[in-house]
Design a protein around this motif. Structure first.
Motif, PDB file in Angstrom:
ATOM      1  N   ARG A  63       0.880  -1.154  -0.027  1.00 47.91           N
ATOM      2  CA  ARG A  63      -0.072  -0.066   0.114  1.00 47.91           C
ATOM      3  C   ARG A  63       0.877   1.182   0.023  1.00 47.91           C
ATOM      4  N   THR A  64       0.361   2.542  -0.383  1.00 46.67           N
ATOM      5  CA  THR A  64       1.074   3.644  -0.264  1.00 46.67           C
ATOM      6  C   THR A  64       0.245   4.650   0.745  1.00 46.67           C
ATOM      7  N   GLY A  65       1.344   5.344   1.271  1.00 50.75           N
ATOM      8  CA  GLY A  65       0.710   6.613   2.122  1.00 50.75           C
ATOM      9  C   GLY A  65       0.488   7.702   1.420  1.00 50.75           C
ATOM     10  N   ASP A  66      -0.409   8.575   1.817  1.00 57.05           N
ATOM     11  CA  ASP A  66      -0.726   9.514   1.116  1.00 57.05           C
ATOM     12  C   ASP A  66      -1.027  10.861   1.936  1.00 57.05           C
ATOM     13  N   PRO A  67      -0.201  11.840   1.776  1.00 50.96           N
ATOM     14  CA  PRO A  67      -0.316  13.052   2.805  1.00 50.96           C
ATOM     15  C   PRO A  67      -1.724  13.674   2.414  1.00 50.96           C
ATOM     16  N   MET A  68      -2.418  13.365   1.227  1.00 54.54           N
ATOM     17  CA  MET A  68      -3.417  14.011   1.107  1.00 54.54           C
ATOM     18  C   MET A  68      -4.756  13.164   1.668  1.00 54.54           C
ATOM     19  N   ASP A  69      -4.423  12.088   2.051  1.00 57.49           N
ATOM     20  CA  ASP A  69      -5.513  11.164   2.612  1.00 57.49           C
ATOM     21  C   ASP A  69      -5.475  11.816   4.370  1.00 57.49           C
ATOM     22  N   TRP A  70      -4.300  12.140   4.702  1.00 57.69           N
ATOM     23  CA  TRP A  70      -4.206  12.544   5.958  1.00 57.69           C
ATOM     24  C   TRP A  70      -4.773  14.038   6.142  1.00 57.69           C
ATOM     25  N   MET A  71      -4.654  14.601   5.163  1.00 51.52           N
ATOM     26  CA  MET A  71      -5.317  15.958   5.061  1.00 51.52           C
ATOM     27  C   MET A  71      -6.784  15.784   5.172  1.00 51.52           C
ATOM     28  N   ALA A  72      -7.237  14.902   4.601  1.00 51.38           N
ATOM     29  CA  ALA A  72      -8.838  14.585   4.427  1.00 51.38           C
ATOM     30  C   ALA A  72      -9.309  14.093   5.829  1.00 51.38           C
ATOM     31  N   ASP A  73      -8.339  13.181   6.481  1.00 50.04           N
ATOM     32  CA  ASP A  73      -8.584  12.787   7.911  1.00 50.04           C
ATOM     33  C   ASP A  73      -8.785  14.007   8.859  1.00 50.04           C
ATOM     34  N   VAL A  74      -7.967  15.162   8.845  1.00 48.09           N
ATOM     35  CA  VAL A  74      -7.999  16.090   9.510  1.00 48.09           C
ATOM     36  C   VAL A  74      -9.111  16.892   9.138  1.00 48.09           C
ATOM     37  N   ALA A  75      -9.387  17.335   7.946  1.00 46.83           N
ATOM     38  CA  ALA A  75     -10.740  17.799   7.679  1.00 46.83           C
ATOM     39  C   ALA A  75     -11.876  17.095   8.302  1.00 46.83           C
ATOM     40  N   GLY A  76     -12.111  15.927   8.153  1.00 47.48           N
ATOM     41  CA  GLY A  76     -12.930  15.090   8.774  1.00 47.48           C
ATOM     42  C   GLY A  76     -13.278  15.522  10.416  1.00 47.48           C
ATOM     43  N   VAL A  77     -12.128  15.356  10.950  1.00 46.41           N
ATOM     44  CA  VAL A  77     -12.125  15.678  12.146  1.00 46.41           C
ATOM     45  C   VAL A  77     -12.463  17.126  12.656  1.00 46.41           C
ATOM     46  N   LEU A  78     -12.282  17.943  11.846  1.00 44.05           N
ATOM     47  CA  LEU A  78     -12.514  19.486  12.042  1.00 44.05           C
ATOM     48  C   LEU A  78     -14.031  19.301  11.970  1.00 44.05           C
ATOM     49  N   ALA A  79     -14.501  18.774  10.697  1.00 46.68           N
ATOM     50  CA  ALA A  79     -16.132  18.716  10.500  1.00 46.68           C
ATOM     51  C   ALA A  79     -16.666  18.179  11.622  1.00 46.68           C
ATOM     52  N   GLY A  80     -16.380  17.040  12.206  1.00 48.24           N
ATOM     53  CA  GLY A  80     -16.853  16.349  13.465  1.00 48.24           C
ATOM     54  C   GLY A  80     -16.956  17.625  14.672  1.00 48.24           C
ATOM     55  N   LEU A  81     -15.980  18.133  14.659  1.00 40.78           N
ATOM     56  CA  LEU A  81     -15.867  19.166  15.894  1.00 40.78           C
ATOM     57  C   LEU A  81     -16.782  20.194  15.700  1.00 40.78           C
ATOM     58  N   PHE A  82     -16.824  20.703  14.454  1.00 40.10           N
ATOM     59  CA  PHE A  82     -17.936  21.554  14.231  1.00 40.10           C
ATOM     60  C   PHE A  82     -19.327  21.042  14.182  1.00 40.10           C
ATOM     61  N   LEU A  83     -19.531  19.809  13.700  1.00 37.25           N
ATOM     62  CA  LEU A  83     -20.986  19.286  14.044  1.00 37.25           C
ATOM     63  C   LEU A  83     -21.454  19.267  15.483  1.00 37.25           C
ATOM     64  N   HIS A  84     -20.369  18.909  16.172  1.00 32.15           N
ATOM     65  CA  HIS A  84     -20.735  18.867  17.659  1.00 32.15           C
ATOM     66  C   HIS A  84     -21.151  20.038  18.436  1.00 32.15           C
ATOM     67  N   TRP A  85     -20.325  21.061  17.879  1.00 30.09           N
ATOM     68  CA  TRP A  85     -20.351  22.377  18.514  1.00 30.09           C
ATOM     69  C   TRP A  85     -21.656  23.036  17.941  1.00 30.09           C
ATOM     70  N   ALA A  86     -22.037  22.662  16.838  1.00 31.27           N
ATOM     71  CA  ALA A  86     -23.367  23.313  16.135  1.00 31.27           C
ATOM     72  C   ALA A  86     -24.472  22.455  16.697  1.00 31.27           C
ATOM     73  N   ALA A  87     -24.419  21.003  16.956  1.00 35.03           N
ATOM     74  CA  ALA A  87     -25.603  20.425  17.621  1.00 35.03           C
ATOM     75  C   ALA A  87     -25.526  21.064  19.131  1.00 35.03           C
ATOM     76  N   SER A  88     -24.701  21.459  19.825  1.00 36.04           N
ATOM     77  CA  SER A  88     -24.609  21.754  21.332  1.00 36.04           C
ATOM     78  C   SER A  88     -25.340  23.182  21.279  1.00 36.04           C
ATOM     79  N   LYS A  89     -24.877  24.153  20.543  1.00 39.13           N
ATOM     80  CA  LYS A  89     -25.508  25.194  20.351  1.00 39.13           C
ATOM     81  C   LYS A  89     -26.983  25.119  19.881  1.00 39.13           C
TER      82      LYS A  89
END
Length: 102
Positions: A63-89
């Motif tokens: 398999r090959t590691g892809d830095p863009m996959d990691w960036m997508a992972d981080v974008a997903g974490v940020l999206a999850g944090l935003f969704l959690h924040w929005a739901a709490s508001k």
């Protein structure tokens, strides 16, 4: 387990990145109830987990590691944090807007 992939790596696969982001958004939403007091810690650990996945793929030999996959992972974490924040508001707004029962 890191099974071999059937397809050759592509320059940029939007569906693959969406799956990474979606998966990490779900992981974030699952982790936050347990570690709600430390959203930064959840972000850091999931970002590190994403890096470790890509490193494991790179050193696997098939398999090959892809830095863009990691960036997508981080974008997903940020999206999850935003969704959690929005739901709490939203929850806070709806509970404070209720009329007092008399």
């Amino acid at each position: 387990m890191l099974p071999p992939t059937q397809l050759p790596p592509q320059a940029f696969d939007v569906w693959d990145k969406a799956q990474h982001a979606g998966g990490f958004a779900v992981l974030t939403l699952l982790c936050l109830p347990a570690f709600a007091a430390s959203r930064l810690r959840v972000f850091m650990w999931l970002a590190i987990y994403g890096v470790l996945i890509e490193v494991a793929q790179q050193v696997s030999g098939w398999r090959t590691g892809d830095p863009m996959d990691w960036m997508a992972d981080v974008a997903g974490v940020l999206a999850g944090l935003f969704l959690h924040w929005a739901a709490s508001k939203f929850r806070h707004r709806t509970t404070t807007d209720l009329p007092d029962a008399q």
